[in-house]
Design an enzyme around this catalytic site. Structure first.
Site, mmCIF file in Angstrom:
data_model
loop_
_atom_site.group_PDB
_atom_site.id
_atom_site.type_symbol
_atom_site.label_atom_id
_atom_site.label_comp_id
_atom_site.label_asym_id
_atom_site.label_seq_id
_atom_site.Cartn_x
_atom_site.Cartn_y
_atom_site.Cartn_z
ATOM 1 N N ASP A 98 0.868 -1.178 0.000
ATOM 2 C CA ASP A 98 0.000 0.000 0.000
ATOM 3 C C ASP A 98 0.906 1.231 0.000
ATOM 4 O O ASP A 98 2.049 1.151 -0.442
ATOM 5 C CB ASP A 98 -0.946 -0.033 1.211
ATOM 6 C CG ASP A 98 -2.277 0.673 0.934
ATOM 7 O OD1 ASP A 98 -2.234 1.879 0.631
ATOM 8 O OD2 ASP A 98 -3.340 0.036 1.016
ATOM 9 N N HIS A 105 2.277 1.883 -3.144
ATOM 10 C CA HIS A 105 1.352 2.816 -3.782
ATOM 11 C C HIS A 105 1.864 4.252 -3.750
ATOM 12 O O HIS A 105 1.108 5.177 -3.989
ATOM 13 C CB HIS A 105 -0.023 2.742 -3.118
ATOM 14 C CG HIS A 105 -0.725 1.439 -3.351
ATOM 15 N ND1 HIS A 105 -1.999 1.179 -2.877
ATOM 16 C CD2 HIS A 105 -0.347 0.318 -4.006
ATOM 17 C CE1 HIS A 105 -2.359 -0.054 -3.220
ATOM 18 N NE2 HIS A 105 -1.373 -0.592 -3.896
#
Length: 404
Positions: A216, A239
Site C-alpha cells: 500500500d 502505492h
C-alpha cells in the site's frame, strides 16, 4: 533561507540524538532473559516485566531483546516513565498467526524513547491478508499492526525492520518530535492495506533514510498533522508517498506543512500524491505541501492531486470535495512513467486549488498508449523550468477511476 529553515526543522532531532547518546552511555541494561524469556517461546510477560522495571528507573535505562526468535502476543508498553528509556531489539519478535488485537508492539505515553537495534518485528501477515476487506467496505475489518506509537514525544526509532505486517506496519497517533532513521519496511507488493508508516494527529515528524517495500502507501500522511518531513526514502513496490486520503471522517482537521524531498520511487502504482474524498464528511484546509528532488523509475501516475479519490466507488463523486488545497509545489521530479498521464492535478470544483507551483518536471513514457501527457481541472498552476510533459496540456476527464 532554505538551509536555515531545514536546520531549524532538524534541530530537535539533533538535540534528541545527543540526549539519547548520553542516556545510552550512562543507563542500566535490563535483559528480558532476566525475567525468563527464552528463544522460540512467548516473551510477552517477560517484556512487560522488563519494561516495568526500566520505566520506573530514575536514571536512563535500556530494555534489551537479545538475538534469537521470540513469540510475542500484543504487548502494550506504557509510560510515562521516570527517565529516558530505550528498547533495543536485536532478535525477531514474531506475531501470532491468528490476526487478533491491535498490534504486535504498542508504545504509549512515552517521552524520550529510543527504539533501536538490528532486530525484526515479524507480523506473519499472510494469515491476515486474506481476511482484509478494506478494498470492499468503507468500514472494514481492523487487523493488527506491527508497531503502534501513541502519544510518544521527543523520541527516535532507528535501524529496526518491520516485516509482513497484517495491517499498517507502523502507525503514529498524537506524536510530537518523533524521528524515524534508517528503518526498513518489507511486505509483498500484493499485501493489502500494509501502509509502511501512517501518520495521524501528529507534529514535527521526520522520516529519514528509510527503505520501504510494501503493498500500500509507503508513507501516508493522514489528517490533523503539522510539520512532517520525509527525506531520503526509497519506496517500491507500493502505492507511493501520499498525503491523505482526507475528508473521509467528520472529526478530521487540517494538514499543514509536509515536505517530501530526495526520495526514489520504483515500480509503484502512484508517485507523490495528495488525495481527498469527494462528498467529504468535513471541510478543512490542507496547505504548505512540497515535493522536491524526486526520482521516478517506472512509476504509474508519478504526480497527482486527486480530489475525486473514490476507490471502489465508496462515495458520491458528484458532490465536490470540501478540502481546500493551497500552497503546493512539485519541483525537480524526473525519471520514467509507466502511464501516459504523468502529471494529473484534479482539484475540487467548489474549492479549486490555489498557489500550486510546478517546476522542472522531466518525465518520459515509452509505453504503447500514446504520448506522455498532463491533465488538470480546477487549478491554474504557476509553471517554470522544464515541462516534460507540458503541464496542464489537456483537461482531466470527469469522473475517472481512482487508484487505491
Amino acid at each position: 533561507m532554505g538551509l536555515i529553515s531545514n536546520f531549524v526543522a532538524l534541530l530537535p532531532v539533533l538535540l534528541l540524538l545527543v540526549s539519547n547518546c548520553k542516556a545510552q552511555s550512562s543507563g542500566v541494561v535490563i535483559d528480558i532473559t532476566k525475567f525468563g524469556a527464552k528463544p522460540n517461546a512467548d516473551v510477552t510477560a517477560a517484556l512487560a516485566s522488563a519494561w516495568k522495571e526500566a520505566c520506573a528507573s530514575t536514571t536512563p535505562s535500556k530494555v534489551l531483546i537479545p538475538k534469537g526468535s521470540y513469540g510475542l502476543s500484543q504487548s502494550n508498553l506504557k509510560g510515562p516513565c521516570k527517565s529516558a528509556i530505550e528498547l533495543q531489539i536485536e532478535g525477531t519478535l514474531q506475531a501470532p498467526a491468528d490476526p487478533k488485537g491491535d498490534g504486535l508492539l504498542l508504545l504509549e505515553y512515552v517521552d524520550q524513547l529510543t527504539v533501536s537495534g538490528t532486530g525484526v518485528l515479524d507480523g506473519q501477515g499472510k494469515a491476515g491478508w486474506e481476511k482484509n476487506d478494506c478494498h470492499l467496505k468503507k468500514e472494514c475489518t481492523k487487523l493488527p499492526m506491527n508497531l503502534k506509537l501513541n502519544f510518544v514525544t521527543n523520541s527516535i526509532v532507528k535501524d529496526i525492520t518491520s516485516l509482513d505486517s497484517k495491517n499498517y506496519h507502523i502507525n503514529l497517533l498524537g506524536c510530537k518530535n518523533l524521528t524515524f532513521d534508517h528503518v526498513t519496511i518489507t511486505a509483498p507488493g500484493n499485501s493489502p492495506n500494509t501502509d509502511g508508516i501512517h501518520v495521524s494527529s501528529s507534529e514535527q515528524i521526520n522520516i529519514l533514510n528509510t527503505n520501504i517495500a510494501t503493498g500500500d502507501d509507503c508513507i501516508s500522511v493522514g489528517d490533523t498533522n503539522k510539520q512532517v518531513v520525509i527525506s531520503d526514502v526509497t519506496c517500491g513496490p507500493g502505492h507511493g508517498i501520499s498525503i491523505g486520503s482526507l475528508g473521509k471522517y467528520s472529526k478530521e482537521k487540517e494538514v499543514v506543512g509536509v515536505t517530501v524531498k530526495k526520495c526514489k520511487l520504483t515500480d509503484t502504482t502512484n508517485g507523490v500524491r495528495i488525495k481527498t474524498w469527494p462528498d467529504s464528511a468535513v471541510a478543512f484546509p490542507a496547505s504548505d505541501m512540497h515535493f522536491e528532488d524526486i526520482e521516478m523509475v517506472n512509476v504509474s501516475n508519478p504526480v497527482i492531486i486527486d480530489q475525486e479519490y473514490c476507490p471502489w466507488n465508496q462515495c458520491n463523486r458528484k458532490v465536490p470535495s470540501k478540502i481546500k488545497i493551497s500552497n503546493v509545489s512539485f519541483k525537480n521530479i524526473r525519471g520514467t512513467s509507466a502511464t501516459p498521464v504523468a502529471v494529473k492535478i484534479v482539484c475540487s470544483q467548489s474549492n479549486p486549488c490555489e498557489g500550486v507551483e510546478v517546476a522542472d518536471i522531466d518525465l518520459t513514457y515509452s509505453g504503447s498508449e500514446g504520448p506522455i501527457k498532463s491533465q488538470c481541472a480546477n487549478v491554474k498552476p504557476v509553471i517554470s523550468g522544464k515541462q516534460n510533459p507540458p503541464i496542464c496540456g489537456e483537461p482531466a476527464p470527469a469522473g475517472g477511476p481512482s487508484s487505491d
